[in-house]
Design a protein around this motif. Structure first.
Motif, PDB file in Angstrom:
ATOM      1  N   GLY A  90      47.009 -24.154  68.803  1.00  0.00           N
ATOM      2  CA  GLY A  90      47.956 -24.104  67.704  1.00  0.00           C
ATOM      3  C   GLY A  90      47.466 -24.909  66.520  1.00  0.00           C
ATOM      4  O   GLY A  90      46.756 -25.905  66.673  1.00  0.00           O
ATOM      5  N   VAL A  91      47.829 -24.450  65.327  1.00  0.00           N
ATOM      6  CA  VAL A  91      47.593 -25.208  64.099  1.00  0.00           C
ATOM      7  C   VAL A  91      48.967 -25.555  63.530  1.00  0.00           C
ATOM      8  O   VAL A  91      49.797 -24.671  63.301  1.00  0.00           O
ATOM      9  CB  VAL A  91      46.776 -24.401  63.078  1.00  0.00           C
ATOM     10  N   PHE A  92      49.185 -26.840  63.333  1.00  0.00           N
ATOM     11  CA  PHE A  92      50.458 -27.325  62.809  1.00  0.00           C
ATOM     12  C   PHE A  92      50.227 -27.887  61.412  1.00  0.00           C
ATOM     13  O   PHE A  92      49.378 -28.765  61.218  1.00  0.00           O
ATOM     14  CB  PHE A  92      51.037 -28.404  63.732  1.00  0.00           C
ATOM     15  N   VAL A  93      50.982 -27.366  60.456  1.00  0.00           N
ATOM     16  CA  VAL A  93      50.806 -27.758  59.062  1.00  0.00           C
ATOM     17  C   VAL A  93      52.065 -28.479  58.594  1.00  0.00           C
ATOM     18  O   VAL A  93      53.187 -28.023  58.845  1.00  0.00           O
ATOM     19  CB  VAL A  93      50.541 -26.531  58.162  1.00  0.00           C
ATOM     20  N   ASP A  94      51.850 -29.606  57.950  1.00  0.00           N
ATOM     21  CA  ASP A  94      52.971 -30.386  57.413  1.00  0.00           C
ATOM     22  C   ASP A  94      53.483 -29.692  56.156  1.00  0.00           C
ATOM     23  O   ASP A  94      53.222 -30.089  55.021  1.00  0.00           O
ATOM     24  CB  ASP A  94      52.495 -31.810  57.099  1.00  0.00           C
ATOM     25  N   ALA A  95      54.207 -28.598  56.378  1.00  0.00           N
ATOM     26  CA  ALA A  95      54.769 -27.791  55.293  1.00  0.00           C
ATOM     27  C   ALA A  95      56.001 -27.086  55.836  1.00  0.00           C
ATOM     28  O   ALA A  95      56.260 -27.108  57.035  1.00  0.00           O
ATOM     29  CB  ALA A  95      53.745 -26.787  54.777  1.00  0.00           C
ATOM     30  N   GLY A  96      56.754 -26.455  54.961  1.00  0.00           N
ATOM     31  CA  GLY A  96      57.973 -25.780  55.398  1.00  0.00           C
ATOM     32  C   GLY A  96      58.966 -25.691  54.262  1.00  0.00           C
ATOM     33  O   GLY A  96      58.664 -26.037  53.112  1.00  0.00           O
ATOM     34  N   SER A  97      60.158 -25.242  54.570  1.00  0.00           N
ATOM     35  CA  SER A  97      61.127 -24.966  53.516  1.00  0.00           C
ATOM     36  C   SER A  97      61.567 -26.218  52.762  1.00  0.00           C
ATOM     37  O   SER A  97      61.972 -26.126  51.600  1.00  0.00           O
ATOM     38  CB  SER A  97      62.356 -24.266  54.112  1.00  0.00           C
ATOM     39  N   ARG A  98      61.483 -27.387  53.377  1.00  0.00           N
ATOM     40  CA  ARG A  98      61.911 -28.603  52.672  1.00  0.00           C
ATOM     41  C   ARG A  98      60.945 -28.976  51.543  1.00  0.00           C
ATOM     42  O   ARG A  98      61.255 -29.824  50.698  1.00  0.00           O
ATOM     43  CB  ARG A  98      62.055 -29.767  53.645  1.00  0.00           C
ATOM     44  N   TYR A  99      59.758 -28.365  51.539  1.00  0.00           N
ATOM     45  CA  TYR A  99      58.772 -28.646  50.502  1.00  0.00           C
ATOM     46  C   TYR A  99      58.798 -27.602  49.388  1.00  0.00           C
ATOM     47  O   TYR A  99      57.888 -27.564  48.551  1.00  0.00           O
ATOM     48  CB  TYR A  99      57.370 -28.696  51.121  1.00  0.00           C
ATOM     49  N   GLY A 219      68.230 -29.847  53.178  1.00  0.00           N
ATOM     50  CA  GLY A 219      69.315 -28.915  52.936  1.00  0.00           C
ATOM     51  C   GLY A 219      68.863 -27.594  52.336  1.00  0.00           C
ATOM     52  O   GLY A 219      69.670 -26.664  52.205  1.00  0.00           O
ATOM     53  N   LEU A 220      67.592 -27.491  51.968  1.00  0.00           N
ATOM     54  CA  LEU A 220      67.088 -26.236  51.417  1.00  0.00           C
ATOM     55  C   LEU A 220      67.096 -25.147  52.489  1.00  0.00           C
ATOM     56  O   LEU A 220      66.870 -25.431  53.670  1.00  0.00           O
ATOM     57  CB  LEU A 220      65.661 -26.428  50.890  1.00  0.00           C
ATOM     58  N   PRO A 221      67.334 -23.908  52.113  1.00  0.00           N
ATOM     59  CA  PRO A 221      67.465 -22.832  53.111  1.00  0.00           C
ATOM     60  C   PRO A 221      66.150 -22.561  53.838  1.00  0.00           C
ATOM     61  O   PRO A 221      65.071 -22.555  53.230  1.00  0.00           O
ATOM     62  CB  PRO A 221      67.894 -21.615  52.291  1.00  0.00           C
ATOM     63  N   ARG A 222      66.247 -22.340  55.142  1.00  0.00           N
ATOM     64  CA  ARG A 222      65.060 -21.988  55.936  1.00  0.00           C
ATOM     65  C   ARG A 222      64.734 -20.513  55.794  1.00  0.00           C
ATOM     66  O   ARG A 222      63.567 -20.118  55.842  1.00  0.00           O
ATOM     67  CB  ARG A 222      65.304 -22.333  57.412  1.00  0.00           C
TER      68      ARG A 222
END
Length: 278
Positions: A90-99, A219-222
Protein backbone atom coordinates in the motif's frame (compact mmCIF):
# COMPACT_ATOMS: atom_id res chain seq x y z
CA UNK A 1 -33.47 -52.56 12.32
CA UNK A 2 -31.37 -51.76 15.40
CA UNK A 3 -31.52 -55.34 16.63
CA UNK A 4 -30.45 -56.64 13.21
CA UNK A 5 -27.49 -54.27 13.09
CA UNK A 6 -26.49 -55.27 16.64
CA UNK A 7 -26.58 -58.99 15.72
CA UNK A 8 -24.45 -58.29 12.63
CA UNK A 9 -21.88 -56.38 14.67
CA UNK A 10 -21.75 -59.18 17.23
CA UNK A 11 -21.19 -61.74 14.45
CA UNK A 12 -18.27 -59.68 13.10
CA UNK A 13 -16.75 -59.50 16.56
CA UNK A 14 -17.07 -63.29 16.96
CA UNK A 15 -15.36 -63.87 13.64
CA UNK A 16 -12.55 -61.49 14.56
CA UNK A 17 -12.07 -63.14 17.94
CA UNK A 18 -12.08 -66.67 16.52
CA UNK A 19 -9.24 -66.04 14.09
CA UNK A 20 -10.91 -64.34 11.13
CA UNK A 21 -7.58 -62.98 9.87
CA UNK A 22 -5.36 -63.68 6.92
CA UNK A 23 -2.39 -65.89 7.47
CA UNK A 24 -0.05 -62.97 6.77
CA UNK A 25 -1.72 -60.80 9.40
CA UNK A 26 -1.60 -63.60 11.95
CA UNK A 27 2.07 -64.25 11.21
CA UNK A 28 2.99 -60.60 11.70
CA UNK A 29 1.02 -60.40 14.94
CA UNK A 30 2.66 -63.60 16.32
CA UNK A 31 6.12 -62.28 15.50
CA UNK A 32 5.39 -58.94 17.18
CA UNK A 33 3.95 -60.60 20.29
CA UNK A 34 6.87 -63.03 20.59
CA UNK A 35 9.30 -60.08 20.74
CA UNK A 36 7.35 -57.30 22.45
CA UNK A 37 4.66 -59.15 24.36
CA UNK A 38 0.93 -59.30 23.91
CA UNK A 39 -0.79 -56.12 22.68
CA UNK A 40 -3.04 -56.33 25.73
CA UNK A 41 0.01 -56.06 28.06
CA UNK A 42 1.76 -53.18 26.20
CA UNK A 43 0.66 -49.85 27.70
CA UNK A 44 -0.03 -47.02 25.29
CA UNK A 45 1.98 -44.63 27.48
CA UNK A 46 5.26 -46.37 26.63
CA UNK A 47 7.01 -46.07 23.26
CA UNK A 48 7.09 -49.24 21.21
CA UNK A 49 10.48 -50.90 21.05
CA UNK A 50 12.20 -50.94 17.69
CA UNK A 51 10.28 -47.92 16.38
CA UNK A 52 11.81 -44.44 15.88
CA UNK A 53 11.11 -41.89 18.56
CA UNK A 54 8.24 -39.63 17.49
CA UNK A 55 8.87 -35.92 17.01
CA UNK A 56 5.97 -33.74 18.11
CA UNK A 57 5.20 -30.26 16.85
CA UNK A 58 5.83 -27.52 19.37
CA UNK A 59 4.48 -23.99 19.47
CA UNK A 60 6.99 -21.18 19.67
CA UNK A 61 6.54 -17.46 20.12
CA UNK A 62 7.76 -15.99 16.85
CA UNK A 63 7.04 -12.36 16.12
CA UNK A 64 8.01 -10.23 13.15
CA UNK A 65 9.12 -6.75 14.01
CA UNK A 66 7.96 -3.79 11.95
CA UNK A 67 10.90 -2.18 10.17
CA UNK A 68 11.02 1.39 8.86
CA UNK A 69 13.48 2.96 6.41
CA UNK A 70 13.49 6.58 5.27
CA UNK A 71 14.87 7.10 1.78
CA UNK A 72 16.95 10.05 0.62
CA UNK A 73 13.91 11.96 -0.69
CA UNK A 74 11.95 11.56 2.56
CA UNK A 75 9.78 8.64 1.40
CA UNK A 76 9.25 6.15 4.24
CA UNK A 77 9.22 2.39 3.63
CA UNK A 78 7.81 0.14 6.33
CA UNK A 79 7.17 -3.59 6.36
CA UNK A 80 6.45 -6.63 8.48
CA UNK A 81 7.27 -10.12 7.28
CA UNK A 82 4.92 -13.07 7.73
CA UNK A 83 4.50 -16.59 6.43
CA UNK A 84 2.30 -17.03 3.37
CA UNK A 85 2.17 -17.07 -0.41
CA UNK A 86 0.61 -13.63 -0.75
CA UNK A 87 1.77 -10.17 0.25
CA UNK A 88 -0.08 -6.90 0.72
CA UNK A 89 1.22 -3.53 -0.45
CA UNK A 90 0.00 0.00 0.00
CA UNK A 91 0.95 3.62 -0.57
CA UNK A 92 -0.44 6.03 2.00
CA UNK A 93 -0.44 9.73 1.16
CA UNK A 94 -0.96 12.49 3.69
CA UNK A 95 -3.76 14.04 1.65
CA UNK A 96 -7.54 13.98 1.54
CA UNK A 97 -10.64 16.11 1.65
CA UNK A 98 -9.47 18.15 4.66
CA UNK A 99 -6.69 19.56 2.46
CA UNK A 100 -9.09 20.90 -0.17
CA UNK A 101 -9.40 24.35 1.42
CA UNK A 102 -7.83 26.05 -1.61
CA UNK A 103 -9.42 23.70 -4.12
CA UNK A 104 -12.84 22.71 -5.31
CA UNK A 105 -14.25 20.16 -2.86
CA UNK A 106 -14.20 16.69 -4.39
CA UNK A 107 -10.66 16.48 -5.79
CA UNK A 108 -9.80 13.60 -3.45
CA UNK A 109 -12.99 11.79 -4.47
CA UNK A 110 -11.91 12.12 -8.12
CA UNK A 111 -8.43 10.80 -7.32
CA UNK A 112 -9.99 7.74 -5.66
CA UNK A 113 -11.94 6.93 -8.83
CA UNK A 114 -8.98 7.68 -11.11
CA UNK A 115 -6.61 5.33 -9.29
CA UNK A 116 -5.15 2.43 -11.31
CA UNK A 117 -6.28 3.78 -14.65
CA UNK A 118 -3.82 4.50 -17.46
CA UNK A 119 -0.31 5.68 -16.64
CA UNK A 120 3.01 6.27 -18.36
CA UNK A 121 3.82 2.54 -18.27
CA UNK A 122 0.33 0.97 -18.43
CA UNK A 123 -1.97 2.04 -21.24
CA UNK A 124 -5.25 1.23 -19.48
CA UNK A 125 -6.82 -0.27 -16.37
CA UNK A 126 -7.29 -3.49 -18.32
CA UNK A 127 -3.55 -3.60 -18.98
CA UNK A 128 -2.86 -3.24 -15.24
CA UNK A 129 -5.31 -6.00 -14.36
CA UNK A 130 -3.83 -8.33 -16.98
CA UNK A 131 -0.38 -7.87 -15.42
CA UNK A 132 -1.68 -8.49 -11.91
CA UNK A 133 -3.86 -11.47 -12.84
CA UNK A 134 -0.67 -13.44 -13.52
CA UNK A 135 -0.07 -13.29 -9.77
CA UNK A 136 -3.66 -13.35 -8.49
CA UNK A 137 -3.47 -9.64 -7.73
CA UNK A 138 -6.29 -7.28 -6.77
CA UNK A 139 -6.22 -3.51 -6.23
CA UNK A 140 -8.21 -0.95 -4.27
CA UNK A 141 -8.13 2.77 -3.55
CA UNK A 142 -9.78 4.85 -0.84
CA UNK A 143 -9.95 8.54 -0.05
CA UNK A 144 -10.62 9.62 3.52
CA UNK A 145 -10.49 13.04 5.11
CA UNK A 146 -6.76 12.89 5.81
CA UNK A 147 -5.37 9.92 3.86
CA UNK A 148 -5.24 8.67 0.29
CA UNK A 149 -4.71 4.91 0.07
CA UNK A 150 -3.56 2.89 -2.94
CA UNK A 151 -3.49 -0.80 -2.01
CA UNK A 152 -3.10 -4.24 -3.52
CA UNK A 153 -2.71 -7.90 -2.63
CA UNK A 154 -0.53 -10.04 -4.87
CA UNK A 155 1.29 -13.36 -4.90
CA UNK A 156 4.76 -13.02 -3.41
CA UNK A 157 6.40 -13.88 -6.73
CA UNK A 158 4.70 -10.80 -8.24
CA UNK A 159 6.02 -8.36 -5.63
CA UNK A 160 8.06 -6.27 -8.06
CA UNK A 161 5.20 -6.08 -10.55
CA UNK A 162 2.98 -4.84 -7.73
CA UNK A 163 5.50 -2.16 -6.74
CA UNK A 164 5.76 -1.06 -10.38
CA UNK A 165 1.97 -0.73 -10.68
CA UNK A 166 1.72 1.21 -7.42
CA UNK A 167 4.51 3.61 -8.35
CA UNK A 168 2.93 4.36 -11.72
CA UNK A 169 -0.55 4.77 -10.24
CA UNK A 170 0.67 7.31 -7.67
CA UNK A 171 3.40 9.17 -9.55
CA UNK A 172 2.66 8.80 -13.27
CA UNK A 173 -1.12 8.72 -13.92
CA UNK A 174 -2.21 10.02 -17.33
CA UNK A 175 -5.44 11.61 -16.09
CA UNK A 176 -6.85 11.77 -19.60
CA UNK A 177 -10.02 13.81 -20.26
CA UNK A 178 -11.91 10.58 -21.00
CA UNK A 179 -10.89 9.09 -17.65
CA UNK A 180 -11.87 12.26 -15.78
CA UNK A 181 -15.28 12.25 -17.51
CA UNK A 182 -15.71 8.60 -16.53
CA UNK A 183 -14.75 9.39 -12.92
CA UNK A 184 -17.33 12.20 -12.87
CA UNK A 185 -20.05 9.81 -14.08
CA UNK A 186 -19.08 7.23 -11.44
CA UNK A 187 -19.22 9.87 -8.71
CA UNK A 188 -22.61 11.14 -9.89
CA UNK A 189 -23.98 7.60 -9.82
CA UNK A 190 -22.49 7.04 -6.35
CA UNK A 191 -24.05 10.26 -5.01
CA UNK A 192 -27.44 9.26 -6.39
CA UNK A 193 -27.11 5.80 -4.82
CA UNK A 194 -26.27 7.36 -1.45
CA UNK A 195 -29.34 9.57 -1.69
CA UNK A 196 -31.69 6.69 -2.49
CA UNK A 197 -30.30 3.93 -0.24
CA UNK A 198 -32.43 3.00 2.78
CA UNK A 199 -29.47 3.25 5.16
CA UNK A 200 -28.71 6.95 5.71
CA UNK A 201 -25.56 6.36 7.79
CA UNK A 202 -22.97 7.68 5.26
CA UNK A 203 -24.86 10.91 4.74
CA UNK A 204 -25.57 11.29 8.46
CA UNK A 205 -21.86 10.89 9.17
CA UNK A 206 -21.14 13.67 6.69
CA UNK A 207 -23.67 15.94 8.38
CA UNK A 208 -22.28 15.18 11.84
CA UNK A 209 -18.73 16.01 10.70
CA UNK A 210 -19.92 19.21 9.09
CA UNK A 211 -21.70 20.27 12.30
CA UNK A 212 -18.98 19.13 14.70
CA UNK A 213 -16.08 20.67 12.77
CA UNK A 214 -17.67 23.83 11.40
CA UNK A 215 -14.50 25.86 11.86
CA UNK A 216 -12.10 23.02 11.06
CA UNK A 217 -10.97 21.41 7.82
CA UNK A 218 -12.29 18.05 9.10
CA UNK A 219 -15.73 19.47 8.41
CA UNK A 220 -15.11 19.64 4.67
CA UNK A 221 -17.18 17.11 2.69
CA UNK A 222 -15.59 13.74 1.92
CA UNK A 223 -17.87 13.20 -1.07
CA UNK A 224 -17.66 15.46 -4.08
CA UNK A 225 -20.65 17.87 -4.18
CA UNK A 226 -22.80 17.17 -7.22
CA UNK A 227 -22.26 20.64 -8.68
CA UNK A 228 -18.47 20.16 -8.60
CA UNK A 229 -18.48 17.01 -10.73
CA UNK A 230 -18.68 19.26 -13.81
CA UNK A 231 -16.13 21.78 -12.53
CA UNK A 232 -13.14 19.65 -11.49
CA UNK A 233 -10.71 19.18 -14.36
CA UNK A 234 -7.21 17.85 -14.96
CA UNK A 235 -5.55 21.15 -13.99
CA UNK A 236 -7.33 21.20 -10.63
CA UNK A 237 -6.34 17.60 -9.90
CA UNK A 238 -2.70 18.12 -10.92
CA UNK A 239 -2.39 21.25 -8.77
CA UNK A 240 -3.63 19.29 -5.76
CA UNK A 241 -1.20 16.44 -6.47
CA UNK A 242 1.77 18.80 -6.92
CA UNK A 243 1.16 20.25 -3.47
CA UNK A 244 0.37 17.11 -1.49
CA UNK A 245 1.82 14.09 -3.34
CA UNK A 246 5.30 14.81 -2.04
CA UNK A 247 7.62 11.90 -1.04
CA UNK A 248 7.93 13.32 2.48
CA UNK A 249 4.15 12.90 2.83
CA UNK A 250 4.12 9.29 1.59
CA UNK A 251 4.59 5.88 3.20
CA UNK A 252 5.01 2.64 1.24
CA UNK A 253 3.92 -0.23 3.49
CA UNK A 254 4.11 -3.96 2.94
CA UNK A 255 3.27 -7.20 4.73
CA UNK A 256 4.69 -10.57 3.73
CA UNK A 257 8.16 -9.80 2.34
CA UNK A 258 11.74 -9.19 3.41
CA UNK A 259 12.25 -5.54 4.32
CA UNK A 260 15.49 -5.24 2.33
CA UNK A 261 13.78 -6.55 -0.82
CA UNK A 262 10.96 -4.05 -0.47
CA UNK A 263 13.35 -1.14 0.04
CA UNK A 264 15.35 -2.05 -3.09
CA UNK A 265 12.20 -2.30 -5.23
CA UNK A 266 10.82 0.99 -3.90
CA UNK A 267 14.13 2.70 -4.68
CA UNK A 268 14.02 1.26 -8.20
CA UNK A 269 10.45 2.26 -9.03
CA UNK A 270 9.74 5.31 -6.85
CA UNK A 271 13.13 7.01 -7.08
CA UNK A 272 13.26 7.25 -10.85
CA UNK A 273 14.39 9.78 -13.42
CA UNK A 274 11.12 9.45 -15.31
CA UNK A 275 9.11 12.65 -15.31
CA UNK A 276 6.34 12.50 -12.76
CA UNK A 277 3.05 14.37 -12.83
CA UNK A 278 3.64 15.20 -9.17
Amino acid sequence: MAARMARRAARICDLAGSGFRTSKTCGNLRRYCSVHGSPETTPLTQPLAGLPKPVYATSTEHTHDTQVTTLSNGLKVTSQNKFGQFCTLGVFVDAGSRYEVSYKNGVSHFLEKLAFMSSSKYESRDHIMQELEKYGGIVDSQASRDTMVYAMSVESSGLETGISVLADAVLHPNLSPEEIDLAAQIIQFELESLRLRPDPEPLLTEMIHSAAYTDNTLGLPRFCPKENTKLIDRTEILNFMHNYYDPSRMVVAGVGMEHEDLVKMVQKHFLTDRKSVV
